[in-house]
Design a protein around this motif. Structure first.
Motif, PDB file in Angstrom:
ATOM      1  N   TRP A  54       0.875  -1.192   0.000  1.00  0.00           N
ATOM      2  CA  TRP A  54       0.000   0.000   0.000  1.00  0.00           C
ATOM      3  C   TRP A  54       0.902   1.229   0.000  1.00  0.00           C
ATOM      4  O   TRP A  54       1.858   1.300   0.770  1.00  0.00           O
ATOM      5  CB  TRP A  54      -0.879  -0.003   1.259  1.00  0.00           C
ATOM      6  N   TYR A  58      -1.780  10.752   3.238  1.00  0.00           N
ATOM      7  CA  TYR A  58      -2.815  11.324   4.104  1.00  0.00           C
ATOM      8  C   TYR A  58      -2.554  12.823   4.168  1.00  0.00           C
ATOM      9  O   TYR A  58      -1.430  13.259   4.444  1.00  0.00           O
ATOM     10  CB  TYR A  58      -2.780  10.686   5.494  1.00  0.00           C
ATOM     11  N   ALA A  75      -8.724   1.875   2.507  1.00  0.00           N
ATOM     12  CA  ALA A  75      -8.028   2.243   3.752  1.00  0.00           C
ATOM     13  C   ALA A  75      -8.903   3.159   4.602  1.00  0.00           C
ATOM     14  O   ALA A  75      -9.906   3.708   4.121  1.00  0.00           O
ATOM     15  CB  ALA A  75      -6.722   2.949   3.411  1.00  0.00           C
ATOM     16  N   CYS A  76      -8.498   3.336   5.850  1.00  0.00           N
ATOM     17  CA  CYS A  76      -9.256   4.232   6.719  1.00  0.00           C
ATOM     18  C   CYS A  76      -9.136   5.667   6.188  1.00  0.00           C
ATOM     19  O   CYS A  76      -8.101   6.049   5.622  1.00  0.00           O
ATOM     20  CB  CYS A  76      -8.799   4.132   8.168  1.00  0.00           C
ATOM     21  N   ILE A  79      -7.462   9.974  10.185  1.00  0.00           N
ATOM     22  CA  ILE A  79      -6.587   9.621  11.315  1.00  0.00           C
ATOM     23  C   ILE A  79      -6.299  10.908  12.072  1.00  0.00           C
ATOM     24  O   ILE A  79      -5.861  11.902  11.471  1.00  0.00           O
ATOM     25  CB  ILE A  79      -5.261   8.999  10.803  1.00  0.00           C
ATOM     26  N   GLY A  84      -1.951   6.447  15.695  1.00  0.00           N
ATOM     27  CA  GLY A  84      -1.400   5.548  14.685  1.00  0.00           C
ATOM     28  C   GLY A  84       0.012   5.952  14.275  1.00  0.00           C
ATOM     29  O   GLY A  84       0.566   6.939  14.782  1.00  0.00           O
ATOM     30  N   VAL A  85       0.577   5.208  13.369  1.00  0.00           N
ATOM     31  CA  VAL A  85       1.928   5.524  12.897  1.00  0.00           C
ATOM     32  C   VAL A  85       1.891   6.841  12.115  1.00  0.00           C
ATOM     33  O   VAL A  85       2.756   7.706  12.275  1.00  0.00           O
ATOM     34  CB  VAL A  85       2.481   4.381  12.003  1.00  0.00           C
ATOM     35  N   CYS A  86       0.850   6.996  11.291  1.00  0.00           N
ATOM     36  CA  CYS A  86       0.748   8.212  10.476  1.00  0.00           C
ATOM     37  C   CYS A  86       0.625   9.453  11.360  1.00  0.00           C
ATOM     38  O   CYS A  86       1.313  10.456  11.139  1.00  0.00           O
ATOM     39  CB  CYS A  86      -0.472   8.135   9.553  1.00  0.00           C
ATOM     40  N   HIS A 107      -0.944   1.154  16.540  1.00  0.00           N
ATOM     41  CA  HIS A 107      -0.953   0.983  15.069  1.00  0.00           C
ATOM     42  C   HIS A 107      -2.405   0.817  14.607  1.00  0.00           C
ATOM     43  O   HIS A 107      -3.193   0.112  15.219  1.00  0.00           O
ATOM     44  CB  HIS A 107      -0.144  -0.266  14.689  1.00  0.00           C
ATOM     45  N   ILE A 108      -2.745   1.490  13.510  1.00  0.00           N
ATOM     46  CA  ILE A 108      -4.099   1.373  12.948  1.00  0.00           C
ATOM     47  C   ILE A 108      -4.012   0.386  11.788  1.00  0.00           C
ATOM     48  O   ILE A 108      -3.327   0.658  10.789  1.00  0.00           O
ATOM     49  CB  ILE A 108      -4.618   2.749  12.471  1.00  0.00           C
ATOM     50  N   GLU A 117       5.951  -1.006   8.037  1.00  0.00           N
ATOM     51  CA  GLU A 117       5.429   0.273   7.546  1.00  0.00           C
ATOM     52  C   GLU A 117       6.479   1.368   7.680  1.00  0.00           C
ATOM     53  O   GLU A 117       7.320   1.322   8.573  1.00  0.00           O
ATOM     54  CB  GLU A 117       4.201   0.621   8.409  1.00  0.00           C
ATOM     55  N   ASP A 133       2.584   7.297   3.366  1.00  0.00           N
ATOM     56  CA  ASP A 133       2.518   6.066   4.142  1.00  0.00           C
ATOM     57  C   ASP A 133       2.732   4.884   3.201  1.00  0.00           C
ATOM     58  O   ASP A 133       2.089   4.810   2.148  1.00  0.00           O
ATOM     59  CB  ASP A 133       1.122   5.974   4.799  1.00  0.00           C
ATOM     60  N   ASP A 135       3.097   0.584   3.258  1.00  0.00           N
ATOM     61  CA  ASP A 135       2.981  -0.670   4.009  1.00  0.00           C
ATOM     62  C   ASP A 135       3.606  -1.805   3.213  1.00  0.00           C
ATOM     63  O   ASP A 135       3.686  -1.738   1.983  1.00  0.00           O
ATOM     64  CB  ASP A 135       1.509  -1.034   4.229  1.00  0.00           C
TER      65      ASP A 135
HETATM   66  N1  SME Z   1      -1.220   1.895   9.590  1.00  0.00           N
HETATM   67  C1  SME Z   1      -1.499   3.310   9.555  1.00  0.00           C
HETATM   68  C2  SME Z   1      -2.894   3.581   9.061  1.00  0.00           C
HETATM   69  C3  SME Z   1      -3.004   3.781   7.590  1.00  0.00           C
HETATM   70  S1  SME Z   1      -2.930   2.353   6.697  1.00  0.00           S
HETATM   71  O1  SME Z   1      -1.692   1.648   6.958  1.00  0.00           O
HETATM   72  C4  SME Z   1      -3.151   2.621   5.094  1.00  0.00           C
HETATM   73  C5  SME Z   1      -1.285   3.924  10.922  1.00  0.00           C
HETATM   74  O2  SME Z   1      -1.133   3.204  11.919  1.00  0.00           O
HETATM   75  O3  SME Z   1      -1.294   5.146  11.012  1.00  0.00           O
END
Ligand code: SME
Length: 167
Positions: A54, A58, A75-76, A79, A84-86, A107-108, A117, A133, A135
């Motif tokens: 992916w 964002y 995807a979500c 955020i 999350g990581v982002c 982590h999302i 990621e 982002d 993955d």
């Molecule tokens: N894993 C990300 C969320 C976005 S998806 O990976 C596309 C996170 O933890 O921010």
């Protein structure tokens, strides 16, 4: 935009990044819209790196990151900055590499197949405008080479697509 990636797909990670970096000027220009450039950028990376499951952006909207152009599974869409990581990369304005997402607190998970990621914050005139982002289904797929080159490449991308509208 022309990207004949067939010849580069079997090269090393370093060669792939060098190819992208040295050809950025041929792929991107401020004649295209910001969104069109981000969309093509995700296509370029996803096409060249088979290990990327992916690739997407964002975009900063107030205190939120909202889903922008991407390649990959659904995807979500939102955020919060800080989540999350982002959101953590956005908050710190520092690239974050996660070798095993299952061990990263908060982590999302948008795709349960994802195992590692990298998130690269992207600035324009010192302000955060979006994050990139990426993955992978492969554990520990990202390292300092990815960080160094993705930072260089995204700085170049912003330079090339910058226009009087600011972004
Ligand atoms: N894993 C990300 C969320 C976005 S998806 O990976 C596309 C996170 O933890 O921010």
């Amino acid at each position: 935009m022309q990207a004949d990636s067939q010849n580069i797909k079997n090269k090393s990670k370093l060669d792939k990044y060098e190819y992208i970096l040295s050809n950025m000027i041929h792929f991107f220009s401020n004649k295209d819209t910001y969104i069109a450039s981000l969309a093509n950028f995700t296509a370029l990376l996803k096409d060249i790196f088979d290990s990327f499951s992916w690739v997407g952006f964002y975009l900063v909207e107030g205190n939120l990151l909202t889903l922008g152009p991407f390649q990959g599974k659904v995807a979500c869409t939102e955020i919060a900055i800080g989540r999350g990581v982002c959101g953590k990369a956005a908050e710190s304005k520092e690239t974050i590499i996660v070798q095993n997402v299952h061990l990263f607190q908060d982590h999302i998970a948008c795709d349960s197949g994802s195992n590692s990621e990298i998130v690269v914050p992207i600035l324009h005139n010192g302000d955060l405008i979006c994050v990139l982002d990426i993955d992978s289904y492969i554990y520990s797929n990202f390292d300092e080479i990815d960080k160094t080159y993705l930072e260089k490449i995204t700085i170049k991308l912003v330079e090339l697509i910058d226009n009087e509208n600011g972004k």
